[in-house]
Every structure is written in structure tokens, then in C-alpha cells.
Design a protein around this motif. Structure first.
Motif, PDB file in Angstrom:
ATOM      1  N   LEU A 124       0.735  -1.148   0.167  1.00  0.00           N
ATOM      2  CA  LEU A 124       0.013  -0.082  -0.068  1.00  0.00           C
ATOM      3  C   LEU A 124       0.839   1.306  -0.052  1.00  0.00           C
ATOM      4  O   LEU A 124       1.570   1.609   0.834  1.00  0.00           O
ATOM      5  CB  LEU A 124      -0.945   0.050   1.241  1.00  0.00           C
ATOM      6  CG  LEU A 124      -2.124  -0.823   1.522  1.00  0.00           C
ATOM      7  CD1 LEU A 124      -1.746  -2.251   1.305  1.00  0.00           C
ATOM      8  CD2 LEU A 124      -2.904  -0.460   2.518  1.00  0.00           C
ATOM      9  N   ASN A 125       0.894   2.051  -1.050  1.00  0.00           N
ATOM     10  CA  ASN A 125       1.214   3.244  -1.155  1.00  0.00           C
ATOM     11  C   ASN A 125       2.966   3.267  -0.696  1.00  0.00           C
ATOM     12  O   ASN A 125       3.551   4.129   0.131  1.00  0.00           O
ATOM     13  CB  ASN A 125       0.887   4.368  -0.458  1.00  0.00           C
ATOM     14  CG  ASN A 125      -0.296   4.968  -1.255  1.00  0.00           C
ATOM     15  OD1 ASN A 125      -1.311   4.297  -1.486  1.00  0.00           O
ATOM     16  ND2 ASN A 125      -0.261   6.125  -1.770  1.00  0.00           N
ATOM     17  N   ALA A 126       3.457   2.229  -1.184  1.00  0.00           N
ATOM     18  CA  ALA A 126       5.112   2.218  -0.946  1.00  0.00           C
ATOM     19  C   ALA A 126       5.772   1.964  -2.375  1.00  0.00           C
ATOM     20  O   ALA A 126       5.007   0.788  -3.069  1.00  0.00           O
ATOM     21  CB  ALA A 126       5.507   1.001   0.006  1.00  0.00           C
ATOM     22  N   PRO A 127       6.647   2.380  -2.992  1.00  0.00           N
ATOM     23  CA  PRO A 127       7.069   2.067  -4.367  1.00  0.00           C
ATOM     24  C   PRO A 127       7.937   1.142  -4.617  1.00  0.00           C
ATOM     25  O   PRO A 127       8.780   0.666  -3.496  1.00  0.00           O
ATOM     26  CB  PRO A 127       7.770   3.585  -4.763  1.00  0.00           C
ATOM     27  CG  PRO A 127       8.405   4.066  -3.617  1.00  0.00           C
ATOM     28  CD  PRO A 127       7.366   3.546  -2.396  1.00  0.00           C
ATOM     29  N   MET A 238      -0.288  -7.532  -5.150  1.00  0.00           N
ATOM     30  CA  MET A 238      -1.351  -6.325  -5.483  1.00  0.00           C
ATOM     31  C   MET A 238      -0.612  -5.207  -4.963  1.00  0.00           C
ATOM     32  O   MET A 238      -0.504  -5.363  -3.722  1.00  0.00           O
ATOM     33  CB  MET A 238      -2.729  -6.950  -4.926  1.00  0.00           C
ATOM     34  CG  MET A 238      -3.946  -5.754  -4.940  1.00  0.00           C
ATOM     35  SD  MET A 238      -5.331  -6.121  -4.440  1.00  0.00           S
ATOM     36  CE  MET A 238      -5.018  -6.292  -2.739  1.00  0.00           C
ATOM     37  N   LEU A 239      -0.770  -4.099  -5.919  1.00  0.00           N
ATOM     38  CA  LEU A 239      -0.625  -2.849  -5.191  1.00  0.00           C
ATOM     39  C   LEU A 239      -1.697  -1.978  -5.073  1.00  0.00           C
ATOM     40  O   LEU A 239      -2.510  -1.709  -6.006  1.00  0.00           O
ATOM     41  CB  LEU A 239       0.459  -2.267  -6.294  1.00  0.00           C
ATOM     42  CG  LEU A 239       1.096  -0.613  -5.909  1.00  0.00           C
ATOM     43  CD1 LEU A 239       1.704  -0.600  -4.652  1.00  0.00           C
ATOM     44  CD2 LEU A 239       1.651  -0.051  -6.873  1.00  0.00           C
ATOM     45  N   ILE A 240      -1.786  -1.477  -3.883  1.00  0.00           N
ATOM     46  CA  ILE A 240      -2.965  -0.710  -3.723  1.00  0.00           C
ATOM     47  C   ILE A 240      -2.527   0.727  -3.406  1.00  0.00           C
ATOM     48  O   ILE A 240      -1.410   0.928  -2.498  1.00  0.00           O
ATOM     49  CB  ILE A 240      -3.842  -0.908  -2.537  1.00  0.00           C
ATOM     50  CG1 ILE A 240      -4.299  -2.444  -2.311  1.00  0.00           C
ATOM     51  CG2 ILE A 240      -4.908   0.060  -2.110  1.00  0.00           C
ATOM     52  CD1 ILE A 240      -4.893  -2.836  -1.321  1.00  0.00           C
ATOM     53  N   GLU A 266      -4.542  -1.556  -7.792  1.00  0.00           N
ATOM     54  CA  GLU A 266      -5.759  -0.832  -7.468  1.00  0.00           C
ATOM     55  C   GLU A 266      -5.498   0.289  -7.197  1.00  0.00           C
ATOM     56  O   GLU A 266      -4.922   0.585  -6.243  1.00  0.00           O
ATOM     57  CB  GLU A 266      -6.423  -1.773  -6.453  1.00  0.00           C
ATOM     58  CG  GLU A 266      -6.817  -3.141  -6.587  1.00  0.00           C
ATOM     59  CD  GLU A 266      -7.929  -3.157  -7.624  1.00  0.00           C
ATOM     60  OE1 GLU A 266      -8.764  -2.107  -7.657  1.00  0.00           O
ATOM     61  OE2 GLU A 266      -8.303  -4.269  -8.209  1.00  0.00           O
ATOM     62  N   ARG A 267      -6.016   1.421  -8.005  1.00  0.00           N
ATOM     63  CA  ARG A 267      -5.843   2.830  -7.507  1.00  0.00           C
ATOM     64  C   ARG A 267      -6.983   3.331  -7.057  1.00  0.00           C
ATOM     65  O   ARG A 267      -7.847   3.164  -7.652  1.00  0.00           O
ATOM     66  CB  ARG A 267      -5.225   3.578  -8.994  1.00  0.00           C
ATOM     67  CG  ARG A 267      -3.872   3.335  -9.554  1.00  0.00           C
ATOM     68  CD  ARG A 267      -3.653   4.031 -10.822  1.00  0.00           C
ATOM     69  NE  ARG A 267      -2.329   3.620 -11.569  1.00  0.00           N
ATOM     70  CZ  ARG A 267      -2.373   2.442 -12.360  1.00  0.00           C
ATOM     71  NH1 ARG A 267      -3.181   1.692 -12.680  1.00  0.00           N
ATOM     72  NH2 ARG A 267      -1.084   2.317 -12.716  1.00  0.00           N
TER      73      ARG A 267
END
Length: 293
Positions: A124-127, A238-240, A266-267
């Protein structure tokens, strides 16, 4: 929240405090800066109700966990070993690993270095470290990331963050969310109390210092150079991403299929860096759905 069990585990030579709830496959929830296990207060009950054994530790240096001295104690390889040590502590071979912010950075590295220990990876919100290295060179991201360089200084960051009764910590949680209900006054008080515990500010800032100083060239050290070839994540991921992140540009979500063949993005429009607090139900639903696939 359901009644949570608080306990400690000695892993990788460090005592880590954690909370847990539920039974079933293991899910580890890794918080970011300047947080502690409480950042997952909305996701813990949702995942436990869905049939998972949920464990949310205080990362080393934070809140009620041990705060080892010295920058080297916060190298990326030590943080990865903490995560695999927690999986071992609970008698499991693998776990679903979820991370936000710095917890997300550690989660990425676990997926890169120890994919055999990860069932599914959610960030979650980490590149991704490879993409961050590329984007950090741009003027816009350099402006957003000024604090990373400020945190390299000795003692001054601690003085700044603790000034006026930890006002800067309060502002992080009151000024940047997009959902006015994301953090109550009591929530903010808890974060300030955690940050004010002896050694906690230095421990948490040492994550940033170690990123630049560690002698072993781990993948997250890629900010200062190196090859992109070793950033592959060979687990379902999964990237949120909250699109209104004050510190991270949305371009960091692009071009990731070079490193992550099994990737779902998932933006969440309008959500801030604190995406699991701005959109708690949506994030919980996404995690439950992803793990069940």
C-alpha cells in the motif's frame, strides 16, 4: 475491534511486540512511518472475520518493540529477517505479507529476497525499489522526497519532530488525509504517544539513515545506483495506491510489469498516502478478495 491478543516474540535477536486476532492462514501487516500496529485497526477485524490469523507487529524501533542502537541495526536485510522470523515464530512456512509505507518497502524486499516465504504480497502506497530509483531522479519526486535527505542528519530530525509537543507528528495525521474521519483525536494521540516513547524517533528515522549507509548493496539501496536486474518479485502481488499521496507521485505505479509478472494494481482515486485509513472498507475488501483468489 475484536479483543486482540498482545504478546512479544524474540526474532532475529530482537524483541518485537505484536497484536493478533483470528485463526487460519497467517497474514502479517507491516506498518510504516511514523506509525505502529494500530494503523491496521480497520483491517485486523475484517481479515480475522474472513478466516485469517492476523498478526500486526510493531516494527523494530517503534512503540513497544525493542529499539536496537545504531543505524546498522535497521539495514534492509535485518528488517527482512524480522519478517521471516515472525513467520517462523508462528510455526508457518509462508504468510500473506502486507505492508504500507516503510512496511511496504520491507514487504517488497521480502518478496524479492525470500519469495519462498510469501503466499501473496500486498503493498500500500510504497514504491517498488526499481521504479523508485528511476523516478527519484526527477525534479518532482525529489521535491516530494526532501525529508528522506533531511533524515540523514544526526539528531536534528528528532529535535524537529518532537518540537512543540510532537506537533509535526500530529500534523502528519491531521493535515494530509483526504477523509476527515480517517483519524480521530484519540487516534492522533496514540500515534504521538508511540512516537514519544524513549528511542522511538531515532529508531524510526534510522530506517532512512540505514537505507543510504548500509554497506551490503541490497535492492532498496538502489537509490544510489546499481542494476535494475535484481528487483524481480516472483509472487502474486497487489499494489493498492491512494492517488493523492503527498510524498509519492502516481508515476511510481507505472512500468512495474518489468519486475512483477503477476501484478494487480488498484488505484483508489481521492485517497491519500494513508490509504487504509482513508478508505478502510475498500482496502479490507481488496485484501480479502486478493487472498481468496
Amino acid at each position: 475491534m475484536p479483543e486482540l491478543t498482545h504478546d512479544d516474540a524474540i526474532v532475529n535477536g530482537v524483541r518485537l511486540h505484536y497484536v493478533e486476532a483470528g485463526d487460519g492462514p497467517l497474514v502479517l501487516l507491516l506498518h510504516g512511518f511514523p506509525e505502529f500496529w494500530y494503523s491496521w485497526r480497520e483491517q485486523i477485524p475484517a481479515l480475522a472475520a474472513a478466516g485469517y490469523h492476523v498478526v500486526a507487529p510493531d516494527m523494530r524501533g517503534y512503540n513497544d518493540s525493542e529499539k536496537p542502537h545504531g543505524v546498522d541495526a535497521y539495514r534492509t536485510d535485518e528488517l527482512v529477517a524480522d519478517v521471516t522470523g515472525l513467520i517462523d515464530h508462528f510455526g508457518e512456512e509462508t504468510a500473506h505479507v502486507v505492508g504500507h509505507d516503510w512496511g511496504g518497502a520491507v514487504a517488497w524486499q521480502v518478496g524479492i529476497d525470500r519469495p519462498e516465504r510469501v503466499d501473496k504480497l500486498a503493498v500500500l502506497n510504497a514504491p517498488h525499489p526499481g521504479r523508485f530509483r528511476e523516478v527519484l531522479r526527477t525534479p518532482s519526486q525529489l521535491r516530494r522526497s526532501w525529508y528522506i535527505f533531511f533524515f540523514q542528519l544526526p539528531w536534528l530530525p528528532e529535535l524537529f519532530l518532537s518540537a512543540r509537543g510532537y506537533e509535526s507528528i500530529e500534523n502528519i495525521f491531521t493535515d494530509t488525509p483526504t477523509n476527515p474521519d480517517a483519524f480521530t483525536e484519540d487516534d492522533v494521540r496514540r500515534y504521538v504517544e508511540a512516537a514519544a516513547k524513549p528511542g522511538a524517533l531515532t529508531g524510526s528515522i534510522n530506517y532512512y539513515r540505514a537505507l543510504f549507509r548500509q554497506s551490503v548493496p541490497t535492492q532498496l539501496r538502489s537509490l544510489v545506483g546499481g542494476s535494475n536486474d535484481s528487483f524481480d518479485v516472483r509472487v502474486p502481488t497487489m499494489l493498492i495506491w491512494g492517488t493523492e499521496d503527498f510524498a509519492l507521485g502516481n508515476e511510481l505505479t507505472e512500468g512495474l510489469d518489468r519486475w512483477i509478472p503477476d501484478l494487480r494494481i488498484e488505484r483508489l482515486p481521492g485517497a491519500s498516502h494513508w490509504v487504509q485509513n482513508d478508505r478502510p472498507e475498500r482496502v479490507s475488501d481488496l485484501l480479502v478478495e486478493f487472498f481468496a483468489e
